[in-house]
Structure formats: structure tokens, C-alpha cells
Design a protein around this motif. Sequence first.
Motif, PDB file in Angstrom:
ATOM      1  N   PRO A 215      34.464 -18.126 -12.113  1.00  0.00           N
ATOM      2  CA  PRO A 215      35.326 -17.348 -11.220  1.00  0.00           C
ATOM      3  C   PRO A 215      35.412 -15.869 -11.582  1.00  0.00           C
ATOM      4  N   GLU A 216      35.018 -15.504 -12.809  1.00  0.00           N
ATOM      5  CA  GLU A 216      35.065 -14.104 -13.225  1.00  0.00           C
ATOM      6  C   GLU A 216      33.750 -13.368 -12.974  1.00  0.00           C
ATOM      7  N   ALA A 217      32.698 -14.090 -12.629  1.00  0.00           N
ATOM      8  CA  ALA A 217      31.389 -13.455 -12.434  1.00  0.00           C
ATOM      9  C   ALA A 217      31.365 -12.699 -11.117  1.00  0.00           C
ATOM     10  N   PRO A 218      30.888 -11.458 -11.119  1.00  0.00           N
ATOM     11  CA  PRO A 218      30.773 -10.709  -9.866  1.00  0.00           C
ATOM     12  C   PRO A 218      29.796 -11.399  -8.917  1.00  0.00           C
ATOM     13  N   VAL A 219      30.145 -11.452  -7.640  1.00  0.00           N
ATOM     14  CA  VAL A 219      29.320 -12.100  -6.631  1.00  0.00           C
ATOM     15  C   VAL A 219      29.072 -11.126  -5.492  1.00  0.00           C
ATOM     16  N   ALA A 220      27.819 -11.072  -5.025  1.00  0.00           N
ATOM     17  CA  ALA A 220      27.443 -10.243  -3.882  1.00  0.00           C
ATOM     18  C   ALA A 220      26.769 -11.122  -2.847  1.00  0.00           C
ATOM     19  N   GLY A 221      26.417 -10.513  -1.718  1.00  0.00           N
ATOM     20  CA  GLY A 221      25.758 -11.265  -0.669  1.00  0.00           C
ATOM     21  C   GLY A 221      26.729 -12.139   0.096  1.00  0.00           C
ATOM     22  N   ASN A 222      26.271 -13.299   0.521  1.00  0.00           N
ATOM     23  CA  ASN A 222      27.058 -14.230   1.325  1.00  0.00           C
ATOM     24  C   ASN A 222      27.696 -15.272   0.410  1.00  0.00           C
ATOM     25  N   PRO A 223      29.019 -15.258   0.257  1.00  0.00           N
ATOM     26  CA  PRO A 223      29.672 -16.222  -0.637  1.00  0.00           C
ATOM     27  C   PRO A 223      29.397 -17.675  -0.259  1.00  0.00           C
ATOM     28  N   ALA A 224      29.066 -17.918   1.023  1.00  0.00           N
ATOM     29  CA  ALA A 224      28.781 -19.274   1.485  1.00  0.00           C
ATOM     30  C   ALA A 224      27.286 -19.471   1.720  1.00  0.00           C
ATOM     31  N   GLY A 225      26.462 -18.681   1.053  1.00  0.00           N
ATOM     32  CA  GLY A 225      25.019 -18.750   1.251  1.00  0.00           C
ATOM     33  C   GLY A 225      24.434 -20.102   0.895  1.00  0.00           C
ATOM     34  N   ASP A 226      23.284 -20.411   1.491  1.00  0.00           N
ATOM     35  CA  ASP A 226      22.649 -21.700   1.229  1.00  0.00           C
ATOM     36  C   ASP A 226      21.725 -21.681   0.016  1.00  0.00           C
ATOM     37  N   VAL A 227      21.445 -20.488  -0.520  1.00  0.00           N
ATOM     38  CA  VAL A 227      20.678 -20.334  -1.755  1.00  0.00           C
ATOM     39  C   VAL A 227      21.437 -19.383  -2.672  1.00  0.00           C
ATOM     40  N   THR A 228      21.552 -19.755  -3.935  1.00  0.00           N
ATOM     41  CA  THR A 228      22.195 -18.887  -4.921  1.00  0.00           C
ATOM     42  C   THR A 228      21.150 -18.315  -5.861  1.00  0.00           C
ATOM     43  N   ILE A 229      21.222 -17.000  -6.062  1.00  0.00           N
ATOM     44  CA  ILE A 229      20.434 -16.328  -7.093  1.00  0.00           C
ATOM     45  C   ILE A 229      21.387 -15.927  -8.204  1.00  0.00           C
ATOM     46  N   VAL A 230      21.100 -16.370  -9.420  1.00  0.00           N
ATOM     47  CA  VAL A 230      21.872 -15.957 -10.593  1.00  0.00           C
ATOM     48  C   VAL A 230      20.995 -14.976 -11.364  1.00  0.00           C
ATOM     49  N   ALA A 231      21.499 -13.759 -11.542  1.00  0.00           N
ATOM     50  CA  ALA A 231      20.704 -12.690 -12.153  1.00  0.00           C
ATOM     51  C   ALA A 231      21.250 -12.328 -13.526  1.00  0.00           C
ATOM     52  N   PHE A 232      20.479 -12.613 -14.576  1.00  0.00           N
ATOM     53  CA  PHE A 232      20.819 -12.222 -15.937  1.00  0.00           C
ATOM     54  C   PHE A 232      20.157 -10.868 -16.202  1.00  0.00           C
ATOM     55  N   LEU A 233      20.983  -9.837 -16.436  1.00  0.00           N
ATOM     56  CA  LEU A 233      20.485  -8.462 -16.450  1.00  0.00           C
ATOM     57  C   LEU A 233      21.040  -7.644 -17.605  1.00  0.00           C
ATOM     58  N   ASP A 234      20.293  -6.610 -17.967  1.00  0.00           N
ATOM     59  CA  ASP A 234      20.713  -5.622 -18.964  1.00  0.00           C
ATOM     60  C   ASP A 234      20.452  -4.249 -18.350  1.00  0.00           C
ATOM     61  N   TYR A 235      21.447  -3.352 -18.399  1.00  0.00           N
ATOM     62  CA  TYR A 235      21.304  -2.059 -17.748  1.00  0.00           C
ATOM     63  C   TYR A 235      20.284  -1.148 -18.427  1.00  0.00           C
ATOM     64  N   ASN A 236      19.864  -1.466 -19.630  1.00  0.00           N
ATOM     65  CA  ASN A 236      18.818  -0.690 -20.295  1.00  0.00           C
ATOM     66  C   ASN A 236      17.439  -1.322 -20.134  1.00  0.00           C
ATOM     67  N   CYS A 237      17.332  -2.310 -19.277  1.00  0.00           N
ATOM     68  CA  CYS A 237      16.063  -3.010 -19.058  1.00  0.00           C
ATOM     69  C   CYS A 237      15.306  -2.357 -17.897  1.00  0.00           C
ATOM     70  N   PRO A 238      14.138  -1.770 -18.156  1.00  0.00           N
ATOM     71  CA  PRO A 238      13.386  -1.121 -17.064  1.00  0.00           C
ATOM     72  C   PRO A 238      12.922  -2.093 -15.999  1.00  0.00           C
ATOM     73  N   TYR A 239      12.662  -3.337 -16.387  1.00  0.00           N
ATOM     74  CA  TYR A 239      12.208  -4.324 -15.409  1.00  0.00           C
ATOM     75  C   TYR A 239      13.350  -4.750 -14.485  1.00  0.00           C
ATOM     76  N   CYS A 240      14.570  -4.780 -15.019  1.00  0.00           N
ATOM     77  CA  CYS A 240      15.744  -5.044 -14.179  1.00  0.00           C
ATOM     78  C   CYS A 240      15.871  -3.954 -13.124  1.00  0.00           C
ATOM     79  N   ARG A 241      15.684  -2.705 -13.547  1.00  0.00           N
ATOM     80  CA  ARG A 241      15.785  -1.571 -12.626  1.00  0.00           C
ATOM     81  C   ARG A 241      14.681  -1.613 -11.574  1.00  0.00           C
ATOM     82  N   THR A 242      13.492  -2.026 -11.989  1.00  0.00           N
ATOM     83  CA  THR A 242      12.376  -2.109 -11.051  1.00  0.00           C
ATOM     84  C   THR A 242      12.659  -3.120  -9.949  1.00  0.00           C
ATOM     85  N   SER A 243      13.230  -4.253 -10.319  1.00  0.00           N
ATOM     86  CA  SER A 243      13.490  -5.321  -9.354  1.00  0.00           C
ATOM     87  C   SER A 243      14.744  -5.087  -8.519  1.00  0.00           C
ATOM     88  N   ALA A 244      15.662  -4.267  -9.006  1.00  0.00           N
ATOM     89  CA  ALA A 244      16.978  -4.139  -8.371  1.00  0.00           C
ATOM     90  C   ALA A 244      16.928  -3.780  -6.883  1.00  0.00           C
TER      91      ALA A 244
END
Length: 206
Positions: free
Chosen positions: A39-68
Motif C-alpha cells: 500500500p505504500e508503493a507508488p502506483v501509476a497508470g491504471n489502478p485497475a489495469g489487467d497487466v501489472t508492471i513492477v519496476a525495480f529502479l535506481d536513479y543513478n542507473c543509466p539503463y533505468c533512465r534509458t528505458s524510462a
Amino acid sequence: MQPDRRAVLAGLSLLAASLPGFAFAQSGEVDAEAILNDPEAPVAGNPAGDVTIVAFLDYNCPYCRTSAPDLARIVKEDGKIRLVYKEWPVITESSVYAAQLALAAAHQGAYQRVHDALMASKGRLSKEQISAVIGKAGIDLTRLQADLDTHADKITAQLRRNMAQADSLGLQGTPTYLVGPFRTSTLNYAGFKQVVADARKKQAAQ
């Protein structure tokens, strides 16, 4: 550079040094409900979506930035994706600071703005640069620090949970995306679109 398992463990040590009392599970049991529905995890998109993406990220990760940008695009254009953010600061001590501030920003309704600003930044960020990036995004830094101080225990607990969940899954580095039943790393728009389609097919077949 995407961290390997040793780097992830080093990141855990960084977090332990930054958060007094921190502890994490070693290859513990995977709790899917906690990962998908903290319940504390930030959620975006459609809260009732039929597919969930869980994104494990680090703000200093260049690959995270590339995919964002492509992750944001697929979530917006698809319209039926629920996106769960997991702050997983494993690269540097300043990554921990960035994660703490992003989570604190949720208390002024600004998590997404801080997240987007940090993901759009360039290079390895120091604590001073992190604050500057967030300030330029129009965030009230005085209130942000007050929220960080007030909610420090809750934010620490959330980072502990994220770290324990990542460890229980045996994650190797950032970014890691859990898309329905699939696990993947750096993707472009076409990659996200394909894995979301595959997730829907897999779910429909069950």
C-alpha cells in the motif's frame, strides 16, 4: 553500468549504512502479494489495469533512465497497465538519498514529478545535484525535508521491504521489470509492447 550480484550486495551494504537498523532477507520466500500490492508503493497508470508492471529502479542507473521514456509511453498509450514503482537504490549512497526524497515527495503529491525529473537527469548524481534537480522540478524543498524527517521511519521500512523483495527474487541489477509472469531488464517501446502482449496471452491461457 548495470550492477552484478556482488554490486547489488554492496548496494545493500550502502543502504544498511544509511538506514540504521536496516536488515534484509537472504533468498527468502517470495511474497507475491507484498510485491504487487504494497500500500505504500507508488502506483501509476491504471489502478485497475489487467497487466501489472513492477519496476525495480535506481536513479543513478543509466539503463533505468534509458528505458524510462518508453515505459511511460507504453503505460500511457496502452491505458490498461498498472505500474508499481519499487525504489531499489543499490548503486551509490546518493541513490539511497534520491530514493528517500522521491518517497518523501509522495506526501506532497509529487512522487511522479520527482521520479520523472531524476530519471531525466544525466550522469552520476551527488546529493547536492539530486536536490538541485528536484528543486528545478518545482518541488517545495523545505516541505520535502520536513516530510522526510516526519516520515523517516515509514520510508526506511518501505526501502527495507523493497530490498528484501528484490533479494527474495534473486534480482541481479537495475532495471528489473516484472511484467505479469515475466521478468526482464532494459527495454525500448517495442520491447515493452511485446512483453505486455505476451503477459496478456499468458494470463488468458490460465
